[in-house]
Design an enzyme around this catalytic site. Sequence first.
Site, PDB file in Angstrom:
ATOM      1  N   ILE A 156       1.015  -1.242  -0.447  1.00 54.54           N
ATOM      2  CA  ILE A 156      -0.032   0.124   0.040  1.00 54.54           C
ATOM      3  C   ILE A 156       1.014   1.242  -0.479  1.00 54.54           C
ATOM      4  O   ILE A 156       0.667   2.200  -0.922  1.00 54.54           O
ATOM      5  CB  ILE A 156      -0.974  -0.231   1.088  1.00 54.54           C
ATOM      6  CG1 ILE A 156      -2.118  -1.266   1.286  1.00 54.54           C
ATOM      7  CG2 ILE A 156      -1.628   1.574   1.222  1.00 54.54           C
ATOM      8  CD1 ILE A 156      -2.466  -1.236   2.537  1.00 54.54           C
ATOM      9  N   THR A 233      -4.018   5.290   7.535  1.00 61.06           N
ATOM     10  CA  THR A 233      -5.555   3.942   6.905  1.00 61.06           C
ATOM     11  C   THR A 233      -4.718   2.934   6.957  1.00 61.06           C
ATOM     12  O   THR A 233      -5.208   1.984   6.303  1.00 61.06           O
ATOM     13  CB  THR A 233      -5.735   4.683   5.098  1.00 61.06           C
ATOM     14  OG1 THR A 233      -4.025   4.669   4.694  1.00 61.06           O
ATOM     15  CG2 THR A 233      -6.284   5.587   4.735  1.00 61.06           C
ATOM     16  N   SER A 234      -4.282   2.831   8.501  1.00 58.12           N
ATOM     17  CA  SER A 234      -3.306   1.623   8.839  1.00 58.12           C
ATOM     18  C   SER A 234      -4.215   0.517   9.414  1.00 58.12           C
ATOM     19  O   SER A 234      -4.909   0.375   8.848  1.00 58.12           O
ATOM     20  CB  SER A 234      -1.650   1.624   8.792  1.00 58.12           C
ATOM     21  OG  SER A 234      -1.562   0.316   8.589  1.00 58.12           O
ATOM     22  N   ARG A 235      -3.809   1.271  10.935  1.00 54.80           N
ATOM     23  CA  ARG A 235      -5.196   0.549  12.083  1.00 54.80           C
ATOM     24  C   ARG A 235      -5.078   1.430  12.537  1.00 54.80           C
ATOM     25  O   ARG A 235      -3.484   2.308  13.347  1.00 54.80           O
ATOM     26  CB  ARG A 235      -3.855  -0.569  12.194  1.00 54.80           C
ATOM     27  CG  ARG A 235      -4.268  -2.239  11.763  1.00 54.80           C
ATOM     28  CD  ARG A 235      -5.839  -2.163  11.805  1.00 54.80           C
ATOM     29  NE  ARG A 235      -5.526  -3.944  10.853  1.00 54.80           N
ATOM     30  CZ  ARG A 235      -5.813  -3.564   9.399  1.00 54.80           C
ATOM     31  NH1 ARG A 235      -6.117  -2.709   9.037  1.00 54.80           N
ATOM     32  NH2 ARG A 235      -5.899  -4.675   9.107  1.00 54.80           N
ATOM     33  N   ASP A 259      -9.303   7.020   8.972  1.00 53.66           N
ATOM     34  CA  ASP A 259     -10.050   5.711   7.880  1.00 53.66           C
ATOM     35  C   ASP A 259     -10.232   4.757   9.437  1.00 53.66           C
ATOM     36  O   ASP A 259     -10.782   3.894   9.462  1.00 53.66           O
ATOM     37  CB  ASP A 259      -8.890   5.137   6.868  1.00 53.66           C
ATOM     38  CG  ASP A 259     -10.225   4.521   6.238  1.00 53.66           C
ATOM     39  OD1 ASP A 259     -11.495   4.539   5.994  1.00 53.66           O
ATOM     40  OD2 ASP A 259     -10.055   2.756   5.795  1.00 53.66           O
ATOM     41  N   GLU A 264     -12.340   0.987  17.810  1.00 51.29           N
ATOM     42  CA  GLU A 264     -13.331   1.611  16.372  1.00 51.29           C
ATOM     43  C   GLU A 264     -14.540   0.179  16.406  1.00 51.29           C
ATOM     44  O   GLU A 264     -15.319  -0.328  15.855  1.00 51.29           O
ATOM     45  CB  GLU A 264     -12.941   1.373  14.333  1.00 51.29           C
ATOM     46  CG  GLU A 264     -11.408  -0.525  14.428  1.00 51.29           C
ATOM     47  CD  GLU A 264     -11.313   0.225  12.740  1.00 51.29           C
ATOM     48  OE1 GLU A 264     -10.692   0.858  12.510  1.00 51.29           O
ATOM     49  OE2 GLU A 264     -11.370  -0.407  12.369  1.00 51.29           O
ATOM     50  N   HIS A 296     -13.528   3.262   7.676  1.00 48.25           N
ATOM     51  CA  HIS A 296     -12.557   1.797   7.652  1.00 48.25           C
ATOM     52  C   HIS A 296     -13.079   2.039   6.143  1.00 48.25           C
ATOM     53  O   HIS A 296     -13.534  -0.042   6.105  1.00 48.25           O
ATOM     54  CB  HIS A 296     -12.970   0.447   8.988  1.00 48.25           C
ATOM     55  CG  HIS A 296     -11.387  -0.280   8.878  1.00 48.25           C
ATOM     56  ND1 HIS A 296     -10.978  -0.193   9.389  1.00 48.25           N
ATOM     57  CD2 HIS A 296     -10.387  -0.927   7.692  1.00 48.25           C
ATOM     58  CE1 HIS A 296      -9.581  -1.993   9.479  1.00 48.25           C
ATOM     59  NE2 HIS A 296      -9.601  -2.051   7.625  1.00 48.25           N
ATOM     60  N   GLN A 297     -12.922   2.281   5.222  1.00 47.27           N
ATOM     61  CA  GLN A 297     -13.436   2.370   4.009  1.00 47.27           C
ATOM     62  C   GLN A 297     -11.993   2.206   3.104  1.00 47.27           C
ATOM     63  O   GLN A 297     -12.452   1.581   1.879  1.00 47.27           O
ATOM     64  CB  GLN A 297     -14.821   3.071   3.921  1.00 47.27           C
ATOM     65  CG  GLN A 297     -14.100   4.260   3.529  1.00 47.27           C
ATOM     66  CD  GLN A 297     -15.401   5.557   2.858  1.00 47.27           C
ATOM     67  OE1 GLN A 297     -15.682   5.887   3.872  1.00 47.27           O
ATOM     68  NE2 GLN A 297     -15.246   4.909   1.565  1.00 47.27           N
TER      69      GLN A 297
HETATM   70  P1  NAD Z   1       2.623  -5.084   3.751  1.00 45.69           P
HETATM   71  O1  NAD Z   1       2.929  -6.228   4.113  1.00 45.69           O
HETATM   72  O2  NAD Z   1       2.536  -4.977   2.271  1.00 45.69           O
HETATM   73  O3  NAD Z   1       3.469  -3.573   4.172  1.00 45.69           O
HETATM   74  C1  NAD Z   1       4.286  -3.399   5.503  1.00 45.69           C
HETATM   75  C2  NAD Z   1       5.270  -2.433   5.297  1.00 45.69           C
HETATM   76  O4  NAD Z   1       5.640  -1.746   6.690  1.00 45.69           O
HETATM   77  C3  NAD Z   1       6.371  -3.359   5.152  1.00 45.69           C
HETATM   78  O5  NAD Z   1       7.164  -3.043   4.372  1.00 45.69           O
HETATM   79  C4  NAD Z   1       6.974  -3.864   5.980  1.00 45.69           C
HETATM   80  O6  NAD Z   1       8.303  -4.019   6.246  1.00 45.69           O
HETATM   81  C5  NAD Z   1       6.726  -2.211   6.998  1.00 45.69           C
HETATM   82  N1  NAD Z   1       6.838  -2.297   8.508  1.00 45.69           N
HETATM   83  C6  NAD Z   1       7.003  -3.169   9.109  1.00 45.69           C
HETATM   84  N2  NAD Z   1       7.548  -2.503  10.283  1.00 45.69           N
HETATM   85  C7  NAD Z   1       7.656  -1.673  10.701  1.00 45.69           C
HETATM   86  C8  NAD Z   1       7.648  -0.438  10.857  1.00 45.69           C
HETATM   87  N3  NAD Z   1       8.169  -0.579  12.495  1.00 45.69           N
HETATM   88  N4  NAD Z   1       8.008   1.141  10.961  1.00 45.69           N
HETATM   89  C9  NAD Z   1       8.033   1.299   9.588  1.00 45.69           C
HETATM   90  N5  NAD Z   1       7.662   0.007   8.718  1.00 45.69           N
HETATM   91  C10 NAD Z   1       7.324  -1.430   9.489  1.00 45.69           C
HETATM   92  O7  NAD Z   1       1.383  -4.055   3.718  1.00 45.69           O
HETATM   93  P2  NAD Z   1       0.407  -3.881   3.275  1.00 45.69           P
HETATM   94  O8  NAD Z   1      -0.466  -4.497   2.461  1.00 45.69           O
HETATM   95  O9  NAD Z   1       0.788  -2.585   2.488  1.00 45.69           O
HETATM   96  O10 NAD Z   1      -0.311  -3.416   4.267  1.00 45.69           O
HETATM   97  C11 NAD Z   1      -0.853  -1.875   5.000  1.00 45.69           C
HETATM   98  C12 NAD Z   1      -1.089  -1.589   6.306  1.00 45.69           C
HETATM   99  O11 NAD Z   1      -2.841  -1.567   5.615  1.00 45.69           O
HETATM  100  C13 NAD Z   1      -1.304  -3.037   7.313  1.00 45.69           C
HETATM  101  O12 NAD Z   1      -0.527  -3.809   7.807  1.00 45.69           O
HETATM  102  C14 NAD Z   1      -3.162  -2.816   7.592  1.00 45.69           C
HETATM  103  O13 NAD Z   1      -2.945  -2.895   8.461  1.00 45.69           O
HETATM  104  C15 NAD Z   1      -3.332  -2.124   6.976  1.00 45.69           C
HETATM  105  N6  NAD Z   1      -4.648  -2.526   5.490  1.00 45.69           N
HETATM  106  C16 NAD Z   1      -5.770  -1.100   6.422  1.00 45.69           C
HETATM  107  C17 NAD Z   1      -6.821  -1.445   5.603  1.00 45.69           C
HETATM  108  C18 NAD Z   1      -7.851  -0.039   4.927  1.00 45.69           C
HETATM  109  O14 NAD Z   1      -8.778  -0.605   4.694  1.00 45.69           O
HETATM  110  N7  NAD Z   1      -7.645   0.901   5.638  1.00 45.69           N
HETATM  111  C19 NAD Z   1      -6.717  -2.193   3.913  1.00 45.69           C
HETATM  112  C20 NAD Z   1      -5.730  -2.553   3.947  1.00 45.69           C
HETATM  113  C21 NAD Z   1      -4.586  -3.018   5.010  1.00 45.69           C
END
Ligand code: NAD
Length: 334
Positions: A156, A233-235, A259, A264, A296-297
Amino acid sequence: MKVAVFSCKPYDKRTLLAASDEHQEIELFFFESRLSLETISLAENFDAISCFVNDDLSRQVIDRLASYNVKAIALRCAGYNNVDLCCAKAHKIPVFHVPDYSPTSVAEHAVALIMTLNRKTHRAYHRVKEGNFALEGLLGFNLEGKTVGCIGTGRIGAAFCRIMIGFGCNVLCYDIEENRHVVSLGAEYTDLETLYSRSDIISLHCPLNASTHHLINKHSLSQMKPGVMIINTSRGALVNAQEAIDGLYRGQIGYLGLDVYEQEGDMFFEDMSDNIIYDSVFQLLLTFPNVVVTGHQGYFTDIALHHIADTTLENLKQMLSEGGEYKRELTFKN
Ligand code: NAD
């Protein structure tokens, strides 16, 4: 194979049923309820379960799943911070996820939050509906030439960097592992301190774990430019919401786009419009004109839903073949 699908909304059911046409050997049973200790008995007599982001897959829940002889957990999401992988491994229950259903969908939502906060379309929409065409208070800034910090450059984060570079932004990245693709796009890796001090906008794309919990807190905020824009938009638990509110009051945070929200679980994905929300921190966040919260969309696009359904069923189908290594199985790392 009988599968209990938890946290299942009508749109999930529609896409899963459409995908299941090609997987007749899998029988799906749909439950709107979130998986928790209160609802776990619904999983009895099933071979596998499928869960989403706010289902409880803690040790106690997984112990019970093991006692019911549930043989697999298929997450319909990428993140897995809600799963006790150590416990699942001890019970030899494989946990699958959907790592790359559509990174672009979440990246584009992060950009939507940036654009909304910057150009104040959330406020303009209401003004124009009431016949108020005054522009005072709606002043934005050009993204071109601004510095954007991206924390986490996996699937992402990389998609997000590509879009922001397209806007003409300078993109600074921080990750525990560099992604060469992101460098080839023109982004630059740096340490967190430099990213904090130079970025006009900071967007979070790392997973939630012990090292990233409350990454945005009063200490990190104090290192940022006054008026910085923070996008999550992560967690939810990447941001200490109370300290973000203090930052908003002081003007340290100029814009906040969320998001996801740490608490939540009891609200998001539900229509709460007739309920009182007993979360004063969340309620307070909603009162700021420079805060935009979505429920969370980020993942919620047509393509993403179809990929989630197809991959979830493919993940489960692997359980029907003899032995071998499973694809997209999450492994517990000590
Ligand atoms: P991914 O595993 O492809 O990428 C995550 C990146 O974060 C990796 O490159 C990893 O090395 C890095 N990372 C790990 N620990 C770290 C730290 N301490 N500091 C900095 N970087 C660090 O995951 P992704 O598919 O890109 O998804 C990322 C996050 O997005 C997921 O973990 C999830 O929480 C969130 N997400 C949100 C939604 C939403 O609807 N809002 C949907 C999907 C995923």
